[in-house]
Scaffold this motif. Structure first.
Motif, PDB file in Angstrom:
ATOM      1  N   ILE A 128       0.865  -1.183   0.000  1.00 28.32           N
ATOM      2  CA  ILE A 128       0.000   0.000   0.000  1.00 28.32           C
ATOM      3  C   ILE A 128       0.897   1.227   0.000  1.00 28.32           C
ATOM      4  N   LYS A 129       0.692   2.108  -0.959  1.00 28.17           N
ATOM      5  CA  LYS A 129       1.536   3.291  -1.066  1.00 28.17           C
ATOM      6  C   LYS A 129       1.257   4.313   0.032  1.00 28.17           C
ATOM      7  N   ASN A 130      -0.014   4.487   0.379  1.00 29.77           N
ATOM      8  CA  ASN A 130      -0.408   5.509   1.357  1.00 29.77           C
ATOM      9  C   ASN A 130      -1.327   4.875   2.390  1.00 29.77           C
ATOM     10  N   ARG A 131      -0.799   4.729   3.596  1.00 25.12           N
ATOM     11  CA  ARG A 131      -1.552   4.084   4.675  1.00 25.12           C
ATOM     12  C   ARG A 131      -2.099   5.158   5.604  1.00 25.12           C
ATOM     13  N   VAL A 132      -3.423   5.119   5.807  1.00 26.71           N
ATOM     14  CA  VAL A 132      -4.113   6.148   6.586  1.00 26.71           C
ATOM     15  C   VAL A 132      -4.806   5.468   7.763  1.00 26.71           C
ATOM     16  N   LEU A 133      -4.599   6.029   8.939  1.00 30.12           N
ATOM     17  CA  LEU A 133      -5.149   5.476  10.170  1.00 30.12           C
ATOM     18  C   LEU A 133      -6.479   6.154  10.504  1.00 30.12           C
ATOM     19  N   PHE A 134      -7.519   5.335  10.676  1.00 31.06           N
ATOM     20  CA  PHE A 134      -8.832   5.838  11.076  1.00 31.06           C
ATOM     21  C   PHE A 134      -8.863   5.895  12.593  1.00 31.06           C
ATOM     22  N   ASP A 135      -9.081   7.062  13.120  1.00 23.52           N
ATOM     23  CA  ASP A 135      -8.996   7.326  14.548  1.00 23.52           C
ATOM     24  C   ASP A 135      -9.964   6.466  15.361  1.00 23.52           C
ATOM     25  N   GLN A 136      -9.410   5.753  16.334  1.00 23.87           N
ATOM     26  CA  GLN A 136     -10.172   4.962  17.297  1.00 23.87           C
ATOM     27  C   GLN A 136      -9.420   5.010  18.625  1.00 23.87           C
ATOM     28  N   PRO A 137     -10.105   4.745  19.737  1.00 26.15           N
ATOM     29  CA  PRO A 137      -9.430   4.821  21.043  1.00 26.15           C
ATOM     30  C   PRO A 137      -8.205   3.911  21.154  1.00 26.15           C
ATOM     31  N   TRP A 138      -8.235   2.750  20.518  1.00 31.43           N
ATOM     32  CA  TRP A 138      -7.123   1.805  20.638  1.00 31.43           C
ATOM     33  C   TRP A 138      -5.901   2.198  19.821  1.00 31.43           C
ATOM     34  N   ASN A 139      -5.999   3.220  18.988  1.00 29.81           N
ATOM     35  CA  ASN A 139      -4.818   3.653  18.231  1.00 29.81           C
ATOM     36  C   ASN A 139      -4.446   5.107  18.537  1.00 29.81           C
ATOM     37  N   ALA A 140      -4.979   5.636  19.636  1.00 31.24           N
ATOM     38  CA  ALA A 140      -4.820   7.057  19.966  1.00 31.24           C
ATOM     39  C   ALA A 140      -3.364   7.494  20.107  1.00 31.24           C
ATOM     40  N   LYS A 141      -2.493   6.606  20.528  1.00 32.86           N
ATOM     41  CA  LYS A 141      -1.092   6.989  20.758  1.00 32.86           C
ATOM     42  C   LYS A 141      -0.199   6.780  19.532  1.00 32.86           C
ATOM     43  N   GLU A 142      -0.761   6.246  18.482  1.00 35.33           N
ATOM     44  CA  GLU A 142       0.013   5.969  17.265  1.00 35.33           C
ATOM     45  C   GLU A 142       0.257   7.264  16.499  1.00 35.33           C
ATOM     46  N   ASP A 143       1.516   7.469  16.093  1.00 35.45           N
ATOM     47  CA  ASP A 143       1.826   8.686  15.342  1.00 35.45           C
ATOM     48  C   ASP A 143       2.639   8.421  14.075  1.00 35.45           C
ATOM     49  N   ARG A 144       2.736   7.163  13.657  1.00 27.26           N
ATOM     50  CA  ARG A 144       3.532   6.851  12.467  1.00 27.26           C
ATOM     51  C   ARG A 144       2.772   7.004  11.162  1.00 27.26           C
ATOM     52  N   TYR A 145       1.445   7.115  11.231  1.00 27.45           N
ATOM     53  CA  TYR A 145       0.637   7.174  10.017  1.00 27.45           C
ATOM     54  C   TYR A 145      -0.196   8.444   9.995  1.00 27.45           C
ATOM     55  N   PHE A 146      -0.516   8.868   8.797  1.00 23.47           N
ATOM     56  CA  PHE A 146      -1.440   9.979   8.661  1.00 23.47           C
ATOM     57  C   PHE A 146      -2.770   9.541   9.253  1.00 23.47           C
ATOM     58  N   ARG A 147      -3.350  10.369  10.092  1.00 27.60           N
ATOM     59  CA  ARG A 147      -4.568  10.012  10.827  1.00 27.60           C
ATOM     60  C   ARG A 147      -5.737  10.874  10.350  1.00 27.60           C
ATOM     61  N   VAL A 148      -6.893  10.222  10.194  1.00 29.45           N
ATOM     62  CA  VAL A 148      -8.126  10.961   9.940  1.00 29.45           C
ATOM     63  C   VAL A 148      -9.118  10.624  11.039  1.00 29.45           C
ATOM     64  N   LYS A 149      -9.882  11.623  11.437  1.00 27.85           N
ATOM     65  CA  LYS A 149     -10.844  11.434  12.522  1.00 27.85           C
ATOM     66  C   LYS A 149     -12.229  11.085  12.011  1.00 27.85           C
ATOM     67  N   ASN A 150     -12.475  11.315  10.724  1.00 30.71           N
ATOM     68  CA  ASN A 150     -13.798  11.045  10.174  1.00 30.71           C
ATOM     69  C   ASN A 150     -13.691  10.873   8.661  1.00 30.71           C
ATOM     70  N   TYR A 151     -14.821  10.584   8.060  1.00 32.24           N
ATOM     71  CA  TYR A 151     -14.852  10.349   6.614  1.00 32.24           C
ATOM     72  C   TYR A 151     -14.555  11.613   5.816  1.00 32.24           C
ATOM     73  N   GLU A 152     -15.012  12.761   6.299  1.00 32.05           N
ATOM     74  CA  GLU A 152     -14.741  14.012   5.591  1.00 32.05           C
ATOM     75  C   GLU A 152     -13.242  14.259   5.476  1.00 32.05           C
ATOM     76  N   GLU A 153     -12.515  13.999   6.550  1.00 32.36           N
ATOM     77  CA  GLU A 153     -11.063  14.177   6.506  1.00 32.36           C
ATOM     78  C   GLU A 153     -10.424  13.201   5.513  1.00 32.36           C
ATOM     79  N   PHE A 154     -10.960  11.995   5.434  1.00 35.68           N
ATOM     80  CA  PHE A 154     -10.407  11.032   4.480  1.00 35.68           C
ATOM     81  C   PHE A 154     -10.674  11.481   3.038  1.00 35.68           C
ATOM     82  N   ILE A 155     -11.878  11.945   2.763  1.00 32.99           N
ATOM     83  CA  ILE A 155     -12.194  12.458   1.422  1.00 32.99           C
ATOM     84  C   ILE A 155     -11.246  13.612   1.078  1.00 32.99           C
ATOM     85  N   HIS A 156     -11.047  14.506   2.020  1.00 32.67           N
ATOM     86  CA  HIS A 156     -10.133  15.636   1.800  1.00 32.67           C
ATOM     87  C   HIS A 156      -8.714  15.121   1.521  1.00 32.67           C
TER      88      HIS A 156
END
Length: 183
Positions: free
Chosen positions: A146-174
């Motif tokens: 996968i060329k671009n890995r995006v993390l969908f925000d959830q409580p169990w991944n809150a401390k992860e900072d290695r991937y681009f994070r989106v908090k919702n679908y609008e952010e992913f579309i953007h």
């Protein structure tokens, strides 16, 4: 020169489908507890009664009855309508006894997805796409194709900072819209 059209891989549980939230509700009903999804601080087992929610993941009925998260259908439709998107692949890691239930629920709830683009695997390292949206850090870690890995925000991944994070679908579309020329 025309931009390359994207193949986007979307995880199912806790990205498109309401999994852990529903499992926690069922756990609370069964045990008289008051947990919420925000109490899940790590992926998998927590070492508490909260772990009992994972038993539901083994039940085809539970998988079959999961609802789409609010806005999930619209996300899929919006991605499919974008000129920059060639294809969407749904990738789900359900247990073998739940595979048919998950496949049928995808076909029923997301008929706009090509049935050939539903991949049921616990090994997401085999997936090839331009972008992958997943809530499991372990899945993004293993997604080497996968060329671009995006993390969908959830409580169990809150401390992860290695991937681009989106908090919702609008952010992913953007993200997809703004980063397409860079692919």
């Amino acid at each position: 020169m025309q931009n390359k059209k994207l193949t986007i891989a979307l995880d199912c549980d806790d990205v498109l489908f309401d999994c852990n939230e529903e499992a926690v509700k069922m756990l609370n009903k069964a045990y008289g507890t008051h947990y919420s999804k925000t109490d899940i601080k790590t992926w998998g087992y927590t070492g508490s009664l909260l772990d009992e929610r994972i038993c539901f993941f083994e039940d085809p009925g539970f998988v079959s009855n999961q609802k789409l998260l609010p806005g999930a259908k619209e996300l899929v439709q919006q991605l499919l309508s974008m000129d920059a998107v060639k294809d969407i692949v749904l990738v789900t890691a359900v247990l073998p006894q739940c595979a048919s239930a998950r496949y049928q629920s995808i076909i029923r709830l997301l008929p706009e997805i090509n049935p050939d683009n539903v991949v049921i695997t616990c090994n997401k390292s085999c997936i090839q796409a331009d972008v992958m949206l997943d809530d499991g850090v372990h899945n993004l870690d293993s997604a080497v194709h996968i060329k671009n890995r995006v993390l969908f925000d959830q409580p169990w991944n809150a401390k992860e900072d290695r991937y681009f994070r989106v908090k919702n679908y609008e952010e992913f579309i953007h993200y997809v819209q703004s980063n397409n020329p860079m692919f």
